[in-house]
Design a protein around this motif. Structure first.
Motif, PDB file in Angstrom:
ATOM      1  N   UNK A   1      16.764  -9.726 -23.304  1.00 10.19           N
ATOM      2  CA  UNK A   1      16.172 -10.274 -22.081  1.00 10.19           C
ATOM      3  C   UNK A   1      15.143  -9.342 -21.458  1.00 10.19           C
ATOM      4  N   UNK A   2      15.404  -8.051 -21.540  1.00 12.33           N
ATOM      5  CA  UNK A   2      14.392  -7.097 -21.045  1.00 12.33           C
ATOM      6  C   UNK A   2      13.084  -7.288 -21.823  1.00 12.33           C
ATOM      7  N   UNK A   3      13.189  -7.463 -23.134  1.00 15.53           N
ATOM      8  CA  UNK A   3      11.981  -7.658 -23.949  1.00 15.53           C
ATOM      9  C   UNK A   3      11.288  -8.979 -23.593  1.00 15.53           C
ATOM     10  N   UNK A   4      12.072 -10.040 -23.422  1.00 13.83           N
ATOM     11  CA  UNK A   4      11.483 -11.338 -23.037  1.00 13.83           C
ATOM     12  C   UNK A   4      10.628 -11.207 -21.793  1.00 13.83           C
ATOM     13  N   UNK A   5      11.230 -10.621 -20.745  1.00 14.17           N
ATOM     14  CA  UNK A   5      10.537 -10.606 -19.456  1.00 14.17           C
ATOM     15  C   UNK A   5       9.378  -9.623 -19.459  1.00 14.17           C
ATOM     16  N   UNK A   6       9.470  -8.566 -20.267  1.00 10.22           N
ATOM     17  CA  UNK A   6       8.345  -7.628 -20.354  1.00 10.22           C
ATOM     18  C   UNK A   6       7.157  -8.326 -21.019  1.00 10.22           C
ATOM     19  N   UNK A   7       7.435  -9.032 -22.114  1.00  6.90           N
ATOM     20  CA  UNK A   7       6.358  -9.759 -22.804  1.00  6.90           C
ATOM     21  C   UNK A   7       5.782 -10.832 -21.876  1.00  6.90           C
ATOM     22  N   UNK A   8       6.660 -11.509 -21.138  1.00  3.74           N
ATOM     23  CA  UNK A   8       6.193 -12.533 -20.189  1.00  3.74           C
ATOM     24  C   UNK A   8       5.245 -11.913 -19.154  1.00  3.74           C
ATOM     25  N   UNK A   9       5.673 -10.817 -18.529  1.00  3.41           N
ATOM     26  CA  UNK A   9       4.848 -10.200 -17.478  1.00  3.41           C
ATOM     27  C   UNK A   9       3.509  -9.705 -18.047  1.00  3.41           C
ATOM     28  N   UNK A  10       3.563  -9.136 -19.251  1.00  8.01           N
ATOM     29  CA  UNK A  10       2.319  -8.628 -19.841  1.00  8.01           C
ATOM     30  C   UNK A  10       1.408  -9.762 -20.309  1.00  8.01           C
ATOM     31  N   UNK A  11       1.977 -10.941 -20.507  1.00  4.46           N
ATOM     32  CA  UNK A  11       1.107 -12.065 -20.887  1.00  4.46           C
ATOM     33  C   UNK A  11       0.344 -12.572 -19.658  1.00  4.46           C
ATOM     34  N   UNK A  12       0.913 -12.356 -18.470  1.00  2.00           N
ATOM     35  CA  UNK A  12       0.219 -12.768 -17.243  1.00  2.00           C
ATOM     36  C   UNK A  12      -0.703 -11.663 -16.729  1.00  2.00           C
ATOM     37  N   UNK A  13      -0.373 -10.426 -17.055  1.00  5.47           N
ATOM     38  CA  UNK A  13      -1.141  -9.280 -16.550  1.00  5.47           C
ATOM     39  C   UNK A  13      -1.824  -8.592 -17.729  1.00  5.47           C
ATOM     40  N   UNK A  14      -2.899  -9.220 -18.177  1.00  3.59           N
ATOM     41  CA  UNK A  14      -3.588  -8.745 -19.392  1.00  3.59           C
ATOM     42  C   UNK A  14      -4.133  -7.328 -19.202  1.00  3.59           C
ATOM     43  N   UNK A  15      -4.539  -6.988 -17.946  1.00  2.90           N
ATOM     44  CA  UNK A  15      -5.041  -5.632 -17.702  1.00  2.90           C
ATOM     45  C   UNK A  15      -3.983  -4.601 -18.079  1.00  2.90           C
ATOM     46  N   UNK A  16      -2.723  -4.896 -17.746  1.00  2.00           N
ATOM     47  CA  UNK A  16      -1.639  -3.973 -18.089  1.00  2.00           C
ATOM     48  C   UNK A  16      -1.349  -3.982 -19.590  1.00  2.00           C
ATOM     49  N   UNK A  17      -1.492  -5.152 -20.191  1.00  2.00           N
ATOM     50  CA  UNK A  17      -1.290  -5.208 -21.651  1.00  2.00           C
ATOM     51  C   UNK A  17      -2.307  -4.281 -22.328  1.00  2.00           C
ATOM     52  N   UNK A  18      -3.581  -4.340 -21.861  1.00  2.00           N
ATOM     53  CA  UNK A  18      -4.630  -3.485 -22.446  1.00  2.00           C
ATOM     54  C   UNK A  18      -4.345  -2.007 -22.177  1.00  2.00           C
ATOM     55  N   UNK A  19      -3.935  -1.713 -20.921  1.00  2.00           N
ATOM     56  CA  UNK A  19      -3.653  -0.302 -20.574  1.00  2.00           C
ATOM     57  C   UNK A  19      -2.555   0.265 -21.466  1.00  2.00           C
ATOM     58  N   UNK A  20      -1.507  -0.520 -21.676  1.00  2.00           N
ATOM     59  CA  UNK A  20      -0.393  -0.033 -22.500  1.00  2.00           C
ATOM     60  C   UNK A  20      -0.839   0.157 -23.945  1.00  2.00           C
ATOM     61  N   UNK A  21      -1.663  -0.776 -24.433  1.00  2.00           N
ATOM     62  CA  UNK A  21      -2.125  -0.658 -25.822  1.00  2.00           C
ATOM     63  C   UNK A  21      -2.928   0.624 -25.988  1.00  2.00           C
ATOM     64  N   UNK A  22      -3.765   0.899 -24.997  1.00  2.00           N
ATOM     65  CA  UNK A  22      -4.569   2.137 -25.043  1.00  2.00           C
ATOM     66  C   UNK A  22      -3.657   3.363 -25.087  1.00  2.00           C
ATOM     67  N   UNK A  23      -2.653   3.356 -24.211  1.00  2.00           N
ATOM     68  CA  UNK A  23      -1.735   4.495 -24.162  1.00  2.00           C
ATOM     69  C   UNK A  23      -1.032   4.669 -25.513  1.00  2.00           C
ATOM     70  N   UNK A  24      -0.564   3.547 -26.070  1.00  2.00           N
ATOM     71  CA  UNK A  24       0.129   3.595 -27.358  1.00  2.00           C
ATOM     72  C   UNK A  24      -0.817   4.128 -28.437  1.00  2.00           C
TER      73      UNK A  24
END
Ligand code: HEM
Length: 518
Positions: free
Chosen positions: A333-356
């Protein structure tokens, strides 16, 4: 002879009278006395209804809430997940009294009081008695035992969750994840659009089940899966009956539901027995059963070096059930909701990808890399805050207690609504309902105006034993996904978080994934 019959009749009458008296106390006197006791202290709540207490109202409110679909940008999930708490706290105040059948419950949403309850070292606030169907599902293990028995088990099990043991498991977590991601990629590149709609809840349930089977139980996949499937079906029975009045003794009646529960329990035990027996046959040359959780538990069968009594075979089976359940439902469930939130907040998805990309490149992460992923950590904490897998905590006063300025009589159950606390403006400020991982930039204790306002893993001696395991797993999975895919929410997603013992998306989580490299 007549004399003996007279004695028997008198004894029988006294026994019956005492039973009737007890029933009257439970049904009438206690609700009256408790209501009066708490009213005098300024704590009121919905009126008590005979036998069902407040359960009928709870069921109705939950049913109405389940029919409601939320705006996907709204994180105000209490109205859907704990509607009764939201309604009653607005009517009766932050603390209120309600009735779970004939059992009195006080809702405590003040963090300082919650901490006082959860940090009690003497076990005066114990885990309440668990329904038999739930005990069958999760086993009479660490999560539900109390007192010296809990101390013994926690002492035996703690070493299995030391950071040194967990670090070794990362590569196995990664291997399970990569095999799932390769399948996603294969499916995506076969399509014309080079993208694919994936039902995340099912994928993550499967993945976390695999991970716990491989890492914690190092088991043969087939028997592990059988045990999981039986537990998943048991879970459905438990969710269905959880808001009904429980009448003690009915668990032994051969009803359709009970017969199914017994059948599933036998299936689960058989699978676990196979796993344990195969481990016994394959014990390593140094006579140890291995470094993982099952190995540690089985080693206590032979050694007894910390003075605490060893775990018996049936106790090991119970702990296996506990870890199967606690170890995969929550993390998936933690993974579900993290993916959900990052699908709505693309800026954060990009930031995390950069960090990774900066820290891991395309490598499989190790413990050192994972510890450097600050932003990934912040986003996971924010997901745990807004969509906490554990919805509420419960404790029962094992003797009369003073809690803040409240006198709590023995036997009163205290419920701590995590979901409500996690979105309270009192602790998290005006943007409490918004996704803002930056609040965790200086760590958990500085993210709100109370150091313990994040209760996702609880606090005190009975906090989550698997929290490091869960965070390592979530970071590993998210890192590997971020390296390989971008994603967005499918248009048919319905935002409907639901309380199914843990917090789940009621209608699933359809996500469109796109491989970054074809
Ligand atoms: C995101 C993932 C997880 C969350 C949010 C979570 C949350 C919690 C919470 C809130 C508690 C306290 C329950 C209470 O006091 O009533 C707890 C206890 C527990 N958790 Fe977790 N958990 C997670 C993952 C795990 C994992 C991966 C494992 C095992 C592999 C695990 C095993 C346990 C056990 C055995 C307990 C009972 C501890 C005790 O009473 O001593 N949990 N968890």
């Amino acid at each position: 002879m007549g004399y003996l019959i007279a004695i028997a009749i008198v004894t029988f009458t006294i026994m019956m009278m005492s039973k009737i008296w007890r029933v009257c106390v439970i049904l009438f006197w206690r609700p009256y006395a408790m209501t009066r006791h708490f009213r005098k202290q300024g704590v009121i709540g919905p009126p008590y209804s005979l036998v069902s207490g407040s359960l009928h109202d709870i069921k109705t409110m939950m049913k109405d809430a389940r029919n409601m679909v939320m705006d996907k940008h709204s994180n105000d999930i209490t109205q859907r997940v704990l509607p009764h708490y939201q309604i009653w706290s607005s009517l009766y105040g932050e603390r209120f009294l309600y009735w779970y059948g004939t059992e009195p419950r006080i809702c405590i949403s003040d963090v300082e009081l919650a901490k006082e309850i959860l940090s009690n070292k003497f076990g005066f606030y114990a885990k309440p008695k668990t329904r038999p169907s739930i005990v069958t599902m999760i086993g009479e293990g660490l999560a539900i035992v109390n007192g010296v028995e809990w101390v013994r088990r926690r002492r035996i099990l703690n070493p299995a969750f030391s950071m040194d043991k967990l670090k070794v498991m990362i590569s196995r977590m990664a291997a399970c994840t990569i095999s799932m991601l390769e399948e996603w990629k294969k499916q995506a590149i076969e399509t014309k659009e080079k993208s694919k709609k994936i039902e995340m809840t099912e994928e993550f349930r499967e993945l976390t089940a695999n991970i716990i089977a491989h890492t914690a139980f190092g088991t043969s996949f087939v028997h592990g899966r059988e045990a999981f499937d039986a537990q998943t079906q048991l879970h459905k029975h438990c969710v269905a009956s959880n808001s009904d009045v429980f009448i003690p003794g009915t668990q032994y009646f051969p009803t359709k539901s009970n017969i199914e529960i017994w059948k599933l329990d036998r299936k689960m035990k058989k699978s676990l027995q196979c796993i344990i027996e195969s481990r016994l046959q394959n014990s390593q040359s140094d006579c140890s059963y291995g470094d993982d959780l099952l190995g540690v538990m089985m080693d206590t069968e032979k050694t007894n070096d910390h003075g605490s009594k060893k775990l018996k075979m049936n106790e090991i089976m119970d702990e296996c059930k506990t870890f199967f359940f606690a170890g995969h439902e929550t993390t998936s469930n933690l993974l579900n909701w993290t993916v959900f939130l990052l699908s709505l907040h693309k800026d954060w998805q990009d930031k995390l990808r950069q960090e990774v990309q900066q820290i891991c490149g395309m490598e499989i992460p190790d413990a050192d890399m994972l510890s450097k992923l600050k932003m990934v950590n912040m986003v996971l904490l924010e997901a745990l805050r807004l969509y906490c897998p554990a919805i509420q905590l419960e404790r029962v006063a094992s003797q009369d207690m003073k809690l803040g300025n409240l006198i709590i009589p023995q036997g009163t159950c205290l419920t701590i609504p995590i979901t409500m606390i996690h979105t309270s403006k009192k602790y998290w400020g005006e943007d409490a309902n918004e996704f803002n991982p930056m609040r965790f930039i200086n760590g958990i204790s500085k993210a709100s105006n109370h150091p313990n306002a994040l209760l996702a893993f609880s606090v005190g001696p009975r906090n989550c034993i698997g929290q490091n395991f869960a965070m390592l797993e979530a970071k590993t999975v998210m890192t590997l996904i971020l390296q390989r895919f971008s994603w967005s929410l499918s248009s048919d997603y319905e935002h409907a978080p639901v309380n199914n013992l843990t917090l789940q998306p009621q209608h699933g989580l359809p996500i469109i994934i796109k491989p970054l490299q074809l």
